[in-house]
Scaffold this motif. Structure first.
Motif, PDB file in Angstrom:
ATOM      1  N   SER A  33      -3.632  -4.124  -6.361  1.00 22.64           N
ATOM      2  CA  SER A  33      -4.533  -4.668  -7.410  1.00 22.64           C
ATOM      3  C   SER A  33      -5.426  -5.547  -6.864  1.00 22.64           C
ATOM      4  O   SER A  33      -6.608  -5.455  -7.176  1.00 22.64           O
ATOM      5  CB  SER A  33      -3.607  -4.705  -8.742  1.00 22.64           C
ATOM      6  N   ARG A  34      -4.457  -6.556  -6.254  1.00 22.78           N
ATOM      7  CA  ARG A  34      -5.596  -7.519  -5.668  1.00 22.78           C
ATOM      8  C   ARG A  34      -6.366  -7.274  -4.488  1.00 22.78           C
ATOM      9  O   ARG A  34      -7.420  -7.851  -4.399  1.00 22.78           O
ATOM     10  CB  ARG A  34      -4.583  -8.704  -5.227  1.00 22.78           C
ATOM     11  N   LEU A  35      -6.083  -6.196  -3.830  1.00 25.03           N
ATOM     12  CA  LEU A  35      -6.845  -5.873  -2.648  1.00 25.03           C
ATOM     13  C   LEU A  35      -8.316  -5.185  -3.371  1.00 25.03           C
ATOM     14  O   LEU A  35      -9.326  -5.278  -2.797  1.00 25.03           O
ATOM     15  CB  LEU A  35      -5.959  -4.841  -2.000  1.00 25.03           C
ATOM     16  N   ALA A  36      -7.850  -4.339  -4.416  1.00 30.05           N
ATOM     17  CA  ALA A  36      -8.886  -3.570  -5.042  1.00 30.05           C
ATOM     18  C   ALA A  36     -10.087  -4.740  -5.864  1.00 30.05           C
ATOM     19  O   ALA A  36     -11.265  -4.653  -5.666  1.00 30.05           O
ATOM     20  CB  ALA A  36      -8.653  -2.757  -6.237  1.00 30.05           C
ATOM     21  N   ASP A  37      -9.493  -5.784  -6.318  1.00 27.24           N
ATOM     22  CA  ASP A  37     -10.144  -6.884  -6.767  1.00 27.24           C
ATOM     23  C   ASP A  37     -11.004  -7.423  -5.795  1.00 27.24           C
ATOM     24  O   ASP A  37     -12.081  -8.179  -6.046  1.00 27.24           O
ATOM     25  CB  ASP A  37      -9.546  -8.004  -7.516  1.00 27.24           C
ATOM     26  N   PHE A  38     -10.699  -7.592  -4.548  1.00 27.12           N
ATOM     27  CA  PHE A  38     -11.287  -8.331  -3.387  1.00 27.12           C
ATOM     28  C   PHE A  38     -12.423  -7.616  -2.935  1.00 27.12           C
ATOM     29  O   PHE A  38     -13.710  -8.006  -2.782  1.00 27.12           O
ATOM     30  CB  PHE A  38     -10.274  -8.992  -2.438  1.00 27.12           C
ATOM     31  N   VAL A  39     -11.905  -6.098  -2.503  1.00 21.80           N
ATOM     32  CA  VAL A  39     -12.932  -5.386  -1.886  1.00 21.80           C
ATOM     33  C   VAL A  39     -13.899  -4.507  -3.040  1.00 21.80           C
ATOM     34  O   VAL A  39     -15.102  -4.281  -2.490  1.00 21.80           O
ATOM     35  CB  VAL A  39     -12.067  -4.343  -1.009  1.00 21.80           C
ATOM     36  N   GLY A  40     -13.546  -4.208  -3.916  1.00 14.92           N
ATOM     37  CA  GLY A  40     -14.146  -3.542  -4.954  1.00 14.92           C
ATOM     38  C   GLY A  40     -14.589  -1.884  -4.502  1.00 14.92           C
ATOM     39  O   GLY A  40     -13.700  -1.480  -3.905  1.00 14.92           O
ATOM     40  N   GLU A  41     -15.373  -1.447  -5.228  1.00 16.36           N
ATOM     41  CA  GLU A  41     -15.167  -0.053  -5.358  1.00 16.36           C
ATOM     42  C   GLU A  41     -16.708   0.460  -4.530  1.00 16.36           C
ATOM     43  O   GLU A  41     -16.693   1.673  -3.918  1.00 16.36           O
ATOM     44  CB  GLU A  41     -15.641   0.616  -6.696  1.00 16.36           C
ATOM     45  N   ASN A  42     -17.547  -0.312  -4.137  1.00 20.51           N
ATOM     46  CA  ASN A  42     -18.829   0.282  -3.388  1.00 20.51           C
ATOM     47  C   ASN A  42     -18.927  -0.213  -2.090  1.00 20.51           C
ATOM     48  O   ASN A  42     -19.716   0.283  -1.171  1.00 20.51           O
ATOM     49  CB  ASN A  42     -20.051  -0.560  -3.977  1.00 20.51           C
ATOM     50  N   PHE A  43     -18.020  -1.183  -1.348  1.00 18.07           N
ATOM     51  CA  PHE A  43     -18.082  -1.171   0.306  1.00 18.07           C
ATOM     52  C   PHE A  43     -17.899  -0.006   0.683  1.00 18.07           C
ATOM     53  O   PHE A  43     -16.628   0.442   0.621  1.00 18.07           O
ATOM     54  CB  PHE A  43     -17.447  -2.377   0.552  1.00 18.07           C
ATOM     55  N   VAL A  44     -18.631   0.383   1.965  1.00 20.33           N
ATOM     56  CA  VAL A  44     -18.459   1.534   2.663  1.00 20.33           C
ATOM     57  C   VAL A  44     -17.389   1.445   3.662  1.00 20.33           C
ATOM     58  O   VAL A  44     -17.891   0.498   4.627  1.00 20.33           O
ATOM     59  CB  VAL A  44     -19.755   2.262   2.944  1.00 20.33           C
ATOM     60  N   GLY A  45     -16.351   2.168   3.917  1.00 22.05           N
ATOM     61  CA  GLY A  45     -15.583   1.912   5.082  1.00 22.05           C
ATOM     62  C   GLY A  45     -15.994   2.990   6.252  1.00 22.05           C
ATOM     63  O   GLY A  45     -17.383   3.228   6.326  1.00 22.05           O
ATOM     64  N   GLN A  46     -14.948   3.804   6.745  1.00 24.55           N
ATOM     65  CA  GLN A  46     -15.618   4.593   8.162  1.00 24.55           C
ATOM     66  C   GLN A  46     -16.390   5.849   7.431  1.00 24.55           C
ATOM     67  O   GLN A  46     -17.239   6.217   7.908  1.00 24.55           O
ATOM     68  CB  GLN A  46     -14.375   5.066   8.693  1.00 24.55           C
ATOM     69  N   SER A  47     -16.037   6.466   6.372  1.00 26.28           N
ATOM     70  CA  SER A  47     -16.502   7.542   5.706  1.00 26.28           C
ATOM     71  C   SER A  47     -16.745   7.578   4.108  1.00 26.28           C
ATOM     72  O   SER A  47     -17.275   8.526   3.781  1.00 26.28           O
ATOM     73  CB  SER A  47     -15.741   8.759   6.157  1.00 26.28           C
TER      74      SER A  47
END
Length: 172
Positions: A33-47
Motif C-alpha cells: 500500500s505504501r509502495l503504491a502511494d509512492f509510485v502511483g498508477e501512471n509511472f511506466v516501467g519496462q512495459s
C-alpha cells in the motif's frame, strides 16, 4: 489499504493473488500500500505501469520461494527489484515550453503528480543522469516505503537487495 493500491490491484486483476499472500503475511499489505502511494498508477516501467510490474515481480518471487525458502523475503526482493526503472526514465510535467522534472526519491511520484495536476504529466525516454546501482535503487525505495521494524527485518537481517550487483550502473 490505500485508494491508489486498490485501484492498481483492481485494474490489473491482482487482488486474489495478493490476498493469498496477505492472509499469511499481513505486514506485506502495508508495504504494498505504501509502495503504491509512492509510485502511483501512471509511472511506466519496462512495459506497463511500474507499480503493477512491482507487484507481479513480488508475486513471482513469492511463488518461487514458497516451497523452497522464505517466501516473505522473496516477496520483498521481488517488490523492490524493479525500482531501477525509476531511474531509467524521466517523469515530466509540461507547461508549454517549460518542463518540470521529477527527481527520483526526493518526493513521491504521487506528490509530483498532485503538484502539477493541471499539466500534462508523462514519461520521457531519457535515463536519470545520476549514477545508481540496482541495489541502491532498491534500498532507496525501501527506505521511503517501509518503516521501523519492517525495514529492519527485511533489509538489515535479510538484506533484500543482496542479489544485485554492487557496481553496475542502471542504464536501461
Amino acid at each position: 489499504m490505500s485508494a491508489v493500491f486498490k485501484n492498481i490491484i483492481r485494474d490489473h486483476k491482482l487482488s486474489t493473488k495478493l490476498n493469498r499472500v496477505f492472509i499469511v503475511a499481513p505486514e506485506l499489505d502495508y508495504a504494498c500500500s505504501r509502495l503504491a502511494d509512492f509510485v502511483g498508477e501512471n509511472f511506466v516501467g519496462q512495459s506497463g505501469p511500474l507499480a503493477k510490474e512491482m507487484f507481479e515481480s513480488a508475486l513471482s518471487g513469492y511463488k518461487r520461494a514458497k516451497k523452497a525458502g522464505n517466501a516473505h523475503i522473496a516477496f520483498m526482493q521481488g517488490l523492490f527489484e524493479p525500482a531501477k526503472h525509476l531511474y531509467a526514465r524521466r517523469y515530466i510535467a509540461r507547461d508549454g515550453d517549460k518542463i518540470h522534472v521529477w527527481c527520483p526519491m526526493i518526493e513521491a511520484i504521487t506528490a509530483f503528480e498532485a503538484r502539477y495536476s493541471a499539466l500534462k504529466v508523462e514519461n520521457f525516454d531519457e535515463p536519470c543522469p545520476d549514477h545508481i546501482t540496482e541495489r541502491t535503487a532498491a534500498f532507496q525505495l525501501a527506505a521511503r516505503v517501509l518503516h521501523g521494524e519492517a525495514f529492519r527485518m527485511y533489509f538489515e537481517e535479510y538484506d533484500v537487495a543482496h542479489r544485485f550487483d554492487h557496481s553496475e550502473i542502471v542504464t536501461d
